[in-house]
Design an enzyme around this catalytic site. Sequence first.
Site, PDB file in Angstrom:
ATOM      1  N   VAL A 191      -5.172   8.605  -3.313  1.00  0.00           N
ATOM      2  CA  VAL A 191      -5.617   9.387  -2.164  1.00  0.00           C
ATOM      3  C   VAL A 191      -6.450  10.591  -2.603  1.00  0.00           C
ATOM      4  CG1 VAL A 191      -4.839  10.331   0.003  1.00  0.00           C
ATOM      5  CG2 VAL A 191      -3.383   8.751  -1.198  1.00  0.00           C
ATOM      6  N   HIS A 451     -12.344   4.214  28.804  1.00  0.00           N
ATOM      7  CA  HIS A 451     -13.607   3.633  28.376  1.00  0.00           C
ATOM      8  C   HIS A 451     -14.719   4.650  28.542  1.00  0.00           C
ATOM      9  CE1 HIS A 451     -16.801   0.741  27.726  1.00  0.00           C
ATOM     10  NE2 HIS A 451     -17.403   1.256  28.788  1.00  0.00           N
TER      11      HIS A 451
HETATM   12  P1  NAD Z   1      -1.648   8.468  -5.809  1.00  0.00           P
HETATM   13  O1  NAD Z   1      -0.331   7.936  -6.154  1.00  0.00           O
HETATM   14  O2  NAD Z   1      -2.169   8.363  -4.421  1.00  0.00           O
HETATM   15  O3  NAD Z   1      -2.750   7.760  -6.729  1.00  0.00           O
HETATM   16  C1  NAD Z   1      -2.724   7.805  -8.118  1.00  0.00           C
HETATM   17  C2  NAD Z   1      -3.620   6.692  -8.624  1.00  0.00           C
HETATM   18  O4  NAD Z   1      -3.776   6.870 -10.034  1.00  0.00           O
HETATM   19  C3  NAD Z   1      -3.015   5.304  -8.412  1.00  0.00           C
HETATM   20  O5  NAD Z   1      -3.989   4.468  -7.828  1.00  0.00           O
HETATM   21  C4  NAD Z   1      -2.617   4.868  -9.810  1.00  0.00           C
HETATM   22  O6  NAD Z   1      -2.714   3.475 -10.000  1.00  0.00           O
HETATM   23  C5  NAD Z   1      -3.650   5.606 -10.657  1.00  0.00           C
HETATM   24  N1  NAD Z   1      -3.241   5.858 -12.035  1.00  0.00           N
HETATM   25  C6  NAD Z   1      -2.026   6.252 -12.486  1.00  0.00           C
HETATM   26  N2  NAD Z   1      -2.067   6.429 -13.828  1.00  0.00           N
HETATM   27  C7  NAD Z   1      -3.343   6.152 -14.218  1.00  0.00           C
HETATM   28  C8  NAD Z   1      -4.009   6.171 -15.468  1.00  0.00           C
HETATM   29  N3  NAD Z   1      -3.391   6.525 -16.580  1.00  0.00           N
HETATM   30  N4  NAD Z   1      -5.316   5.816 -15.504  1.00  0.00           N
HETATM   31  C9  NAD Z   1      -5.965   5.469 -14.353  1.00  0.00           C
HETATM   32  N5  NAD Z   1      -5.380   5.443 -13.149  1.00  0.00           N
HETATM   33  C10 NAD Z   1      -4.094   5.785 -13.078  1.00  0.00           C
HETATM   34  O7  NAD Z   1      -1.637   9.985  -6.323  1.00  0.00           O
HETATM   35  P2  NAD Z   1      -2.628  11.188  -6.077  1.00  0.00           P
HETATM   36  O8  NAD Z   1      -3.958  10.694  -5.596  1.00  0.00           O
HETATM   37  O9  NAD Z   1      -2.553  12.014  -7.299  1.00  0.00           O
HETATM   38  O10 NAD Z   1      -1.931  11.951  -4.878  1.00  0.00           O
HETATM   39  C11 NAD Z   1      -0.629  12.532  -5.060  1.00  0.00           C
HETATM   40  C12 NAD Z   1       0.138  12.558  -3.780  1.00  0.00           C
HETATM   41  O11 NAD Z   1      -0.458  13.430  -2.849  1.00  0.00           O
HETATM   42  C13 NAD Z   1       0.219  11.192  -3.146  1.00  0.00           C
HETATM   43  O12 NAD Z   1       1.569  10.817  -3.096  1.00  0.00           O
HETATM   44  C14 NAD Z   1      -0.326  11.343  -1.785  1.00  0.00           C
HETATM   45  O13 NAD Z   1       0.528  10.794  -0.819  1.00  0.00           O
HETATM   46  C15 NAD Z   1      -0.459  12.842  -1.572  1.00  0.00           C
HETATM   47  N6  NAD Z   1      -1.748  13.057  -0.907  1.00  0.00           N
HETATM   48  C16 NAD Z   1      -1.861  12.656   0.386  1.00  0.00           C
HETATM   49  C17 NAD Z   1      -3.074  12.797   1.031  1.00  0.00           C
HETATM   50  C18 NAD Z   1      -3.210  12.321   2.436  1.00  0.00           C
HETATM   51  O14 NAD Z   1      -2.203  12.065   3.064  1.00  0.00           O
HETATM   52  N7  NAD Z   1      -4.419  12.202   2.979  1.00  0.00           N
HETATM   53  C19 NAD Z   1      -4.157  13.346   0.369  1.00  0.00           C
HETATM   54  C20 NAD Z   1      -4.001  13.721  -0.956  1.00  0.00           C
HETATM   55  C21 NAD Z   1      -2.773  13.582  -1.574  1.00  0.00           C
END
Ligand code: NAD
Length: 475
Positions: A191, A451
């Site tokens: 995200v 609508h």
């Molecule tokens: P996330 O869990 O959304 O995404 C992390 C991503 O990093 C995943 O796709 C994962 O596969 C990848 N990843 C992990 N280790 C990696 C590596 N070594 N190399 C490459 N890719 C790797 O976490 P985030 O984006 O850091 O966000 C943190 C939290 O903040 C989330 O739980 C999210 O719910 C919250 N958040 C929410 C919103 C929203 O609601 N709009 C916005 C921003 C953040």
Amino acid sequence: MSRSFDVVVIGGGPAGYIAAIRAAQHGLTAACIDEWKNRDGKNAFGGTCLNAGCIPSKALLESTELYHRAQHEFKKHGIQTGDVAMDVTTMQKRRASIVRQLTGGIAGLFKANKVEGLVGHGKLLAGKKVEFTPVSGDVEIIDAKHVVLASGSSPINLGIAPFDGDKIIDSWDALELEAVPPRLGVVGAGVIGLELGSVWARLGSKVTILEAMDDFLFMADRDVAKVAAQDFKKQGLDIKLGAKVAKGTAGKKSVKVEYADKDGAQTIEVDKLIVAVGRRPHTDNLFADDAGIQLDERGFIVVDDECRTRVKGVYAVGDCVRGPMLAHKGSEEGVMAADLIAGEIAEMNYDVIPSVLYTSPEIAWTGKTEAEVKASGRPYKTGSFPFMASGRAKAMEQTSGMVKIISSKDDDEILGVHIVGPMAGELIAEAVLALEFSASTEDLQRTIHAHPSLAEAVHEAALAVDKRALNFPNK
Ligand code: NAD
Ligand code: FAD
């Protein structure tokens, strides 16, 4: 004599400050302890969400989306502007001002609800005593009848690419950049990676996102993820899937990022590298060893479905406990904990929490994905409606995406709603209510939608589930 409260909340983010206000609304005496300090050295309530998360990111997404639309869409409407330019300093001042207004507003809410806001560090001791270390002044031991732990989370620091606050940065630093980095690398297409990648790409950064997983947006419905991937590509976001980062090394002028994908070892050079690979619960110095609080193997405070810890009268809510790290999930847990403390019946429906990505197009969903329903073995039917066929979306010049609904074949219950397209984050509210009330597809079909509105796409998707869409050929 030491002070005492019915409820002491440790942590003033959306989980904690809401718990304190709700407790006070029940007529309980409540205090909320928070130690957040902003980059200007000033303390502020509101936690990650208001200071360094939801709110500042949405402020920047709005500014940069307007900039992008002014450049690429205005001409279609006949609006002539000449060259459009972005003043990043003004954009950042606006972001900071919105944060100040909202965090300052919490002081007003505390006053109106008679919550005692205490600035400093809180630590739970044995016997529901709380050690309060104020920013200035003496340490105080406060007696609490009930304690709510709401200490939040912090970004995961990757040992192979550690934060240095300058070139290898976390999401907070990335929200406060004063200049557009010509080349921006992001580790993690989650995200944060997609939202902040979008912000800086719209301002001209060449953005490369490295994602370890092979599937894009693995937590979303596949049809939605497919549309989103195509749109992000068109916007110039270079998302490399199956890219395992081996090392990020900050030099004087740039960052060298080494990673491996299906073609072998690769290297890119960027001016800034955002590491956004998830967040970890923050429980540093939160409780004494003999306080009775238990952490699970991932560091989350162990709680039951009602957010009760193992210690009677002590609850934990928000990012520091299991479940999605979302502000609205934390706030609702705060409300539930306060209601239970006040002796009321309260519960959370963890199956119906909306998820929203504030990218363009927006992505939002609630309930189960098609893959999850399939795996459950329950017979199901699906229907979708493209925004291309929506009059309102056409008028808005935002026709990318669709609404998809998954319902059970046996009793017509709606099991999941997935939206990619304009205002998806607003449209999902109707779906959340539908799932909360265990609505059937027919309930949505027979509900009158204004609508022309984007919400008609939700109505038409419900009709499409039974091959009765009226404004698009049924498949
Ligand atoms: P996330 O869990 O959304 O995404 C992390 C991503 O990093 C995943 O796709 C994962 O596969 C990848 N990843 C992990 N280790 C990696 C590596 N070594 N190399 C490459 N890719 C790797 O976490 P985030 O984006 O850091 O966000 C943190 C939290 O903040 C989330 O739980 C999210 O719910 C919250 N958040 C929410 C919103 C929203 O609601 N709009 C916005 C921003 C953040
Ligand atoms: P926090 O907001 O982290 O608050 C915890 C507070 O407790 C902090 O102020 C901390 O200083 C304080 N604290 C901790 N320990 C102590 C102690 N011992 N004594 C005193 N104070 C203490 N979620 C969404 O739902 N929508 C979004 O759009 C969204 N966007 C985001 C964008 C970004 C860039 C980030 C990083 C996160 C985003 N999130 C979003 C996630 C959201 O910010 C969190 O889920 C939410 O802030 C969690 O709330 P919380 O109250 O549990 O913790």
